[in-house]
Motif scaffolding. Structure first.
Motif, PDB file in Angstrom:
ATOM      1  N   HIS A   1       0.833  -1.207   0.000  1.00 54.99           N
ATOM      2  CA  HIS A   1       0.000   0.000   0.000  1.00 54.99           C
ATOM      3  C   HIS A   1       0.867   1.257   0.000  1.00 54.99           C
ATOM      4  CE1 HIS A   1      -3.875  -1.970   0.425  1.00 54.99           C
ATOM      5  NE2 HIS A   1      -3.330  -2.754   1.356  1.00 54.99           N
ATOM      6  N   ILE A   2       1.976   1.216   0.716  1.00 56.26           N
ATOM      7  CA  ILE A   2       2.897   2.353   0.733  1.00 56.26           C
ATOM      8  C   ILE A   2       3.557   2.492  -0.637  1.00 56.26           C
ATOM      9  CG2 ILE A   2       5.055   3.249   1.725  1.00 56.26           C
ATOM     10  CD1 ILE A   2       4.189   1.839   4.366  1.00 56.26           C
ATOM     11  N   GLU A   3       3.999   1.371  -1.195  1.00 58.52           N
ATOM     12  CA  GLU A   3       4.676   1.396  -2.498  1.00 58.52           C
ATOM     13  C   GLU A   3       3.775   1.906  -3.616  1.00 58.52           C
ATOM     14  OE1 GLU A   3       7.839  -2.265  -1.862  1.00 58.52           O
ATOM     15  OE2 GLU A   3       5.884  -2.678  -2.742  1.00 58.52           O
TER      16      GLU A   3
ATOM     17  N   GLY B   1       1.261   3.952  -3.167  1.00 60.57           N
ATOM     18  CA  GLY B   1       0.755   5.277  -2.844  1.00 60.57           C
ATOM     19  C   GLY B   1      -0.643   5.276  -2.262  1.00 60.57           C
ATOM     20  N   ASN B   2      -1.173   4.106  -1.952  1.00 58.17           N
ATOM     21  CA  ASN B   2      -2.512   4.023  -1.352  1.00 58.17           C
ATOM     22  C   ASN B   2      -2.506   4.408   0.123  1.00 58.17           C
ATOM     23  OD1 ASN B   2      -3.742   3.173  -3.737  1.00 58.17           O
ATOM     24  ND2 ASN B   2      -3.233   1.039  -3.325  1.00 58.17           N
ATOM     25  N   THR B   3      -1.342   4.318   0.747  1.00 54.79           N
ATOM     26  CA  THR B   3      -1.189   4.674   2.155  1.00 54.79           C
ATOM     27  C   THR B   3       0.022   5.580   2.290  1.00 54.79           C
ATOM     28  OG1 THR B   3      -2.107   2.578   2.898  1.00 54.79           O
ATOM     29  CG2 THR B   3      -0.774   3.769   4.484  1.00 54.79           C
ATOM     30  N   LYS B   4      -0.111   6.649   3.073  1.00 53.73           N
ATOM     31  CA  LYS B   4       1.022   7.530   3.313  1.00 53.73           C
ATOM     32  C   LYS B   4       1.948   6.896   4.340  1.00 53.73           C
ATOM     33  CE  LYS B   4      -1.280  11.817   2.180  1.00 53.73           C
ATOM     34  NZ  LYS B   4      -1.636  13.140   2.606  1.00 53.73           N
ATOM     35  N   LEU B   5       3.218   7.103   4.153  1.00 48.17           N
ATOM     36  CA  LEU B   5       4.231   6.586   5.067  1.00 48.17           C
ATOM     37  C   LEU B   5       4.341   7.524   6.262  1.00 48.17           C
ATOM     38  CD1 LEU B   5       6.534   4.569   5.633  1.00 48.17           C
ATOM     39  CD2 LEU B   5       8.025   6.092   4.340  1.00 48.17           C
ATOM     40  N   SER B   6       4.131   6.993   7.455  1.00 44.35           N
ATOM     41  CA  SER B   6       4.264   7.805   8.668  1.00 44.35           C
ATOM     42  C   SER B   6       5.700   7.722   9.172  1.00 44.35           C
ATOM     43  CB  SER B   6       3.306   7.315   9.749  1.00 44.35           C
ATOM     44  OG  SER B   6       3.688   6.020  10.188  1.00 44.35           O
TER      45      SER B   6
END
Length: 56
Positions: free
Chosen positions: A3-5, A7-12
């Motif tokens: 999801h991070i890769e 772009g579906n989830t932002k990296l915190s």
């Protein structure tokens, strides 16, 4: 991770730190050249400021 890769989830920040620890690298290494270049620019600016100073 996927999801991070994608772009579906932002990296915190906490996840970034955990990833770096798991991979045994610094967060700078994960963020790439842009961070390293920014750090070098800041160091150069600091050195220039010190060069302009005089000791009395």
């Amino acid at each position: 991770m996927s999801h991070i890769e994608t772009g579906n989830t932002k990296l915190s920040l906490p996840v970034l730190v955990d990833l770096a620890a798991a991979l045994n690298v610094s967060t700078d290494e994960l963020l790439g050249e842009r961070v390293c270049m920014a750090r070098e620019k800041r160091y150069n600016e600091i050195y220039e400021l010190f060069d302009e100073c005089s000791i009395t």
